[in-house]
Design an enzyme around this catalytic site. Structure first.
Site, PDB file in Angstrom:
ATOM      1  N   GLU A 114       0.845  -1.203   0.000  1.00 13.47           N
ATOM      2  CA  GLU A 114       0.000   0.000   0.000  1.00 13.47           C
ATOM      3  C   GLU A 114       0.876   1.247   0.000  1.00 13.47           C
ATOM      4  O   GLU A 114       2.070   1.162   0.304  1.00 13.47           O
ATOM      5  CB  GLU A 114      -0.964  -0.022   1.204  1.00 13.47           C
ATOM      6  N   LYS A 116       2.846   4.537   0.999  1.00 17.20           N
ATOM      7  CA  LYS A 116       3.383   5.089   2.247  1.00 17.20           C
ATOM      8  C   LYS A 116       3.040   6.574   2.232  1.00 17.20           C
ATOM      9  O   LYS A 116       3.562   7.337   1.420  1.00 17.20           O
ATOM     10  CB  LYS A 116       4.892   4.870   2.315  1.00 17.20           C
ATOM     11  N   ASP A 118       2.966  10.342   3.349  1.00 15.51           N
ATOM     12  CA  ASP A 118       3.941  11.196   4.030  1.00 15.51           C
ATOM     13  C   ASP A 118       3.206  12.206   4.912  1.00 15.51           C
ATOM     14  O   ASP A 118       2.947  13.328   4.522  1.00 15.51           O
ATOM     15  CB  ASP A 118       4.800  11.910   2.983  1.00 15.51           C
ATOM     16  N   TYR A 226      -4.601   2.745   8.740  1.00 18.94           N
ATOM     17  CA  TYR A 226      -4.064   1.495   8.179  1.00 18.94           C
ATOM     18  C   TYR A 226      -3.629   0.477   9.223  1.00 18.94           C
ATOM     19  O   TYR A 226      -3.020  -0.529   8.896  1.00 18.94           O
ATOM     20  CB  TYR A 226      -2.878   1.811   7.261  1.00 18.94           C
ATOM     21  N   LYS A 314      11.231   2.963  -0.003  1.00 15.93           N
ATOM     22  CA  LYS A 314      11.137   4.410  -0.240  1.00 15.93           C
ATOM     23  C   LYS A 314      11.726   4.798  -1.597  1.00 15.93           C
ATOM     24  O   LYS A 314      12.731   4.237  -2.022  1.00 15.93           O
ATOM     25  CB  LYS A 314      11.857   5.165   0.885  1.00 15.93           C
ATOM     26  N   CYS A 408       6.689  48.106 -10.028  1.00 19.95           N
ATOM     27  CA  CYS A 408       5.914  46.864 -10.166  1.00 19.95           C
ATOM     28  C   CYS A 408       5.963  46.372 -11.621  1.00 19.95           C
ATOM     29  O   CYS A 408       5.647  47.137 -12.537  1.00 19.95           O
ATOM     30  CB  CYS A 408       4.469  47.108  -9.746  1.00 19.95           C
ATOM     31  N   CYS A 411       2.082  46.807 -13.062  1.00 18.95           N
ATOM     32  CA  CYS A 411       1.413  48.093 -13.269  1.00 18.95           C
ATOM     33  C   CYS A 411       2.378  49.280 -13.255  1.00 18.95           C
ATOM     34  O   CYS A 411       1.966  50.411 -13.474  1.00 18.95           O
ATOM     35  CB  CYS A 411       0.349  48.300 -12.201  1.00 18.95           C
ATOM     36  N   CYS A 426       4.191  45.971  -4.165  1.00 18.25           N
ATOM     37  CA  CYS A 426       3.667  47.011  -5.035  1.00 18.25           C
ATOM     38  C   CYS A 426       2.589  47.719  -4.220  1.00 18.25           C
ATOM     39  O   CYS A 426       1.720  47.081  -3.642  1.00 18.25           O
ATOM     40  CB  CYS A 426       3.053  46.375  -6.281  1.00 18.25           C
ATOM     41  N   CYS A 431      -3.586  47.791  -8.888  1.00 18.96           N
ATOM     42  CA  CYS A 431      -2.745  46.920  -9.731  1.00 18.96           C
ATOM     43  C   CYS A 431      -3.555  45.671 -10.111  1.00 18.96           C
ATOM     44  O   CYS A 431      -4.066  44.979  -9.223  1.00 18.96           O
ATOM     45  CB  CYS A 431      -1.489  46.532  -8.950  1.00 18.96           C
TER      46      CYS A 431
HETATM   47  S1  IVH Z   1       2.279   0.710   9.052  1.00 19.62           S
HETATM   48  C1  IVH Z   1       3.839  -0.932  13.149  1.00 19.62           C
HETATM   49  N1  IVH Z   1       1.431   1.720   6.809  1.00 19.62           N
HETATM   50  O1  IVH Z   1       5.514   5.606   7.904  1.00 19.62           O
HETATM   51  C2  IVH Z   1       3.997  -0.145  11.915  1.00 19.62           C
HETATM   52  N2  IVH Z   1       2.858   3.057   8.151  1.00 19.62           N
HETATM   53  O2  IVH Z   1       8.380   5.454   8.167  1.00 19.62           O
HETATM   54  C3  IVH Z   1       2.814   0.626  11.597  1.00 19.62           C
HETATM   55  N3  IVH Z   1       3.275   5.293   7.231  1.00 19.62           N
HETATM   56  O3  IVH Z   1       5.518   5.012  11.359  1.00 19.62           O
HETATM   57  C4  IVH Z   1       3.020   1.464  10.412  1.00 19.62           C
HETATM   58  N4  IVH Z   1       2.049   5.071   5.448  1.00 19.62           N
HETATM   59  O4  IVH Z   1       3.835   6.799  10.323  1.00 19.62           O
HETATM   60  C5  IVH Z   1       2.181   1.927   7.892  1.00 19.62           C
HETATM   61  N5  IVH Z   1       0.547   2.489   4.817  1.00 19.62           N
HETATM   62  C6  IVH Z   1       1.288   2.702   5.900  1.00 19.62           C
HETATM   63  C7  IVH Z   1       1.976   3.917   6.129  1.00 19.62           C
HETATM   64  C8  IVH Z   1       2.761   4.045   7.257  1.00 19.62           C
HETATM   65  C9  IVH Z   1       2.831   5.885   6.133  1.00 19.62           C
HETATM   66  C10 IVH Z   1       4.193   5.949   8.189  1.00 19.62           C
HETATM   67  C11 IVH Z   1       3.955   5.594   9.631  1.00 19.62           C
HETATM   68  C12 IVH Z   1       5.228   4.892  10.023  1.00 19.62           C
HETATM   69  C13 IVH Z   1       6.216   5.553   9.124  1.00 19.62           C
HETATM   70  C14 IVH Z   1       7.507   4.790   9.004  1.00 19.62           C
END
Ligand code: IVH
Length: 686
Positions: A114, A116, A118, A226, A314, A408, A411, A426, A431
């Site tokens: 799935e 990740k 941010d 998740y 990553k 500016c 204008c 400006c 403007c």
């Molecule tokens: S599972 C026990 N699933 O990434 C582990 N984490 O770099 C539970 N994160 O600490 C985390 N997307 O904050 C999981 N689909 C995902 C995630 C995810 C982002 C974050 C989370 C984790 C960090 C690690």
């Protein structure tokens, strides 16, 4: 209706509203109209106003009900919040799989891949289906109590969508700021001379750390869940089941995931995920690979920091080299000039980049960026391409230093730089660049929220001279709009409806929408609290304004300067003629400010007795109790608070200091003076 029936009605309404909330915000599939939703909501607020004792923390009316505090209390995680091992290398994924195989002595397991996300990890605790507390990860063992902030996120249910909730259900996931909202918020920050957020993650982190939930509510946050922490009386066999369960009970889950039978298949899917990287509405920085069969987690185990049954893959940061062909200057809503690097087009992360914002002259000086320079650019996360550094070894000596223009570029008006500000501006209010940005700001989501009025359309409306201030929007007709480029009759109708609907926005939104320099959503809310309508605000003196916490002398000057020009007076008159709401909503009675909230007072208070404090709470519609229970909203902890504090900590109840308490009460009392004839112990107290 008798009290029992009314209570049942309130319960029914709360459930119904939460259900429609999920359908609207999470699934984007509403089954009732906005009007029908508003009617349900109004019915609930009406009952709650008459029977404040029915207001509970899980009521949809309490999403933005918290108070500003001076620091977060903490919550101990019942189960640690772990991190993830990560890798940038696909071979290491095969090694990960080898380790799992060895630990299990079998190949009889599957994987889920799935995105990740941010953002920031959070843990939400539901007891008997009701959201009780929310915490950040912190150090993994103890996090900050961010319950009030989390409640402002509409896609997080206040109660689970099930008739048979588990007694305890802790759900974990990521809070993030969607890219669209992030761009909008940064635009506003730049316009008002504030430093923009570096990326959506910082924006989300900065928002969750705000001490005033009302301010958080103006930030476009969202959450994807998740994982689970502590749970009782519920067994979820696989990760796929977990995702489906979370979705069913009202949470947003990852919009895309793959269930695979082997690590090789996962590796293939990782490429597919990466191809889709830019289609997600949030920033993602890789994929998370998890074993699907949850009964294997205990067998596989964990290191001190991270489970061995999951790993993050990553993506490398997305960078490229190119040349700065030119540095141009854009003009924003308040006249702020923003330098922009015009780049030799280059492909980064699948899209062609030809511009990068340089924010301000300081940034150009700090990085010593010159026209003609060879530079390393990075798509800072997914969104704004930024220049990371100049590759100085490639300099030929022909590079040209940049300086801000003296007039500016749009204008030709005068440019000034104010004391204590990095931005040049400006000063010409007519403007065209400023007018367009002003109108865009007025219509933006955090302000009047006029859907369908994008920048291209504003451009056309101003260029064709149909409008020259935001107030002119209210004179636009369907026929005028449908004659514009790329504007069908239906979109014209929708836009007209959106414009009309905006007339009823809350007064603070209107104050924010006016576009006063450095008056953001939070300041606008404070102003609304102190002034009941635009006329009271216009008559405010500098002395009065400066006394409002958070409104300093500079903002005061901006407010006074703005409100007293002929241009503003005309503008406000036009808004009034159009029927735009220019006064505070009076249906929220200040004396019910603390309705539904139960306080426990403990320890020695330094500026009042506990009885006096209790009296204040009562006047404001709140309740006090002598013991801490899960129904307690706040524990006010004075000096030497003892066992009650410990109990509150264990139950995840929010603990506030005397100072926070006083600020809140004082804040309300100031407004109360005109509303409540008797002010019992106020003089004595403060
Ligand atoms: S599972 C026990 N699933 O990434 C582990 N984490 O770099 C539970 N994160 O600490 C985390 N997307 O904050 C999981 N689909 C995902 C995630 C995810 C982002 C974050 C989370 C984790 C960090 C690690």
């Amino acid at each position: 209706m008798n009290t029992k029936d009314l209570k049942a009605k309130v319960e029914k309404l709360k459930k119904e509203i939460e259900h429609h909330n999920t359908l609207y915000y999470v699934n984007a599939q509403p089954v009732i109209t906005d009007k029908q939703y508003d009617d349900l909501y109004r019915e609930l607020t009406d009952i709650e106003a008459t029977y404040p004792e029915f207001v509970t923390p899980d009521s949809p009316t309490q999403r933005v009900g918290g108070i500003a505090i001076s620091q977060f209390s903490t919550i101990q995680h019942r189960q640690p919040m772990m991190s993830l091992a990560n890798t940038y290398n696909k071979n290491e994924l095969a090694e990960f799989d080898q380790r799992v195989q060895k630990l299990l002595s079998t190949k009889d397991y599957t994987y889920v891949l799935e995105p990740k996300i941010d953002g920031l990890a959070v843990s939400l605790r539901y007891e008997n289906g009701i959201l009780i507390s929310a915490a950040t990860r912190g150090d993994g063992k103890t996090g900050d109590d961010i319950t009030a902030n989390i409640k402002t996120i509409h896609t997080i249910p206040l109660r689970l969508n099930t008739d048979t909730p588990p007694p305890i259900f802790e759900v974990r996931g990521e809070v993030y700021m969607p890219i669209k909202g992030f761009l909008e918020i940064n635009k506003n920050r730049e316009e008002s001379g504030q430093e923009p957020f570096a990326n959506p993650r910082n924006a989300a982190a900065g928002s969750l750390k705000l001490l005033d939930p009302r301010q958080v509510a103006t930030r476009p946050l969202d959450a994807i869940l998740y994982a689970v922490g502590e749970t009782t009386d519920i067994t979820i066999l696989t990760h796929v089941d977990l995702i489906n369960t979370l979705k069913k009970i009202g949470f947003r889950t990852a919009p895309l995931y793959w269930h695979c039978t082997s690590i090789n298949e996962i590796i293939k899917r990782i490429d597919e995920l990466e191809k889709n990287r830019h289609k997600f509405p949030f920033e993602m920085d890789g994929g998370v690979i998890k074993i699907n069969e949850r009964n294997l987690y205990d067998i596989i185990g964990a290191t001190a920091k991270a489970p061995r049954w999951a790993i993050a893959y990553k993506y490398e940061p997305e960078q490229a080299e190119t040349t700065v062909n030119q540095i141009t200057v854009q003009v924003g809503r308040t006249g702020v000039l923003t330098p922009v690097a015009e780049l030799e087009p280059v492909t980064v992360a699948g899209s062609t980049i030809s511009r990068a914002t340089l924010h301000n002259i300081e940034e150009i000086r700090r990085k010593d960026i010159r026209i003609g320079d060879h530079v390393l650019i990075e798509k800072a996360g997914e969104v704004i391409p930024a220049i990371v550094k100049v590759i100085t070894k490639e300099r030929t000596g022909k590079e040209i230093k940049f300086s801000m223009p003296s007039t500016c570029p749009v204008c030709g008006g005068d440019i000034t730089q104010r004391e204590n500000e990095v931005a040049s501006r400006c000063e010409n209010l007519q403007c065209p660049a400023q007018i367009k940005r002003w109108i865009q700001h007025f219509a933006s989501r955090g302000a009047m929220n006029i859907d369908g009025l994008g920048s291209a359309l504003v451009e056309q409306l101003v260029e064709t001279k149909l409008i020259s201030t935001p107030a002119d929007l209210y004179d636009l007709t369907i026929s005028q709009l449908s004659h514009l480029e790329r504007m069908a009759e239906k979109s014209a109708k929708n836009l007209c409806t959106a414009i009309t609907t905006s007339k009823k926005r809350d007064f603070w939104r209107v104050i924010f929408a006016l576009g006063i320099r450095q008056v953001g959503a939070r300041s606008a809310q404070l102003l609304e609290e102190h002034y009941e309508d635009i006329y009271a605000l216009k008559n405010a003196t500098s002395e009065e304004l400066e006394q409002i916490p958070d409104i300093g002398p500079i903002v005061t000057k901006n407010i006074i300067d703005f409100l007293h020009t002929d241009r503003t007076i005309n503008f406000l008159n036009k808004l009034q003629t159009a029927g735009v709401n220019l006064k505070r909503n009076t249906t929220t009675n200040v004396s019910e400010r603390l309705a539904g909230q139960t306080f426990v007072l403990t320890g020695t208070l330094s500026s009042m007795t506990r009885e006096q404090a209790a009296e204040q709470i009562r006047i404001l519609g709140g309740k006090t109790s002598s013991s801490v229970s899960k129904n307690t909203t706040f524990l006010v902890a004075g000096e030497n608070a003892g066992s009650k504090r410990t109990k509150a900590e264990n139950l995840g109840i929010r603990i506030i200091t005397e100072e926070d308490f006083i600020k809140q009460i004082l804040n309300v009392n100031q407004q109360q003076q005109t509303k409540l004839p008797q002010k019992p112990i106020q003089g004595e107290l403060f």
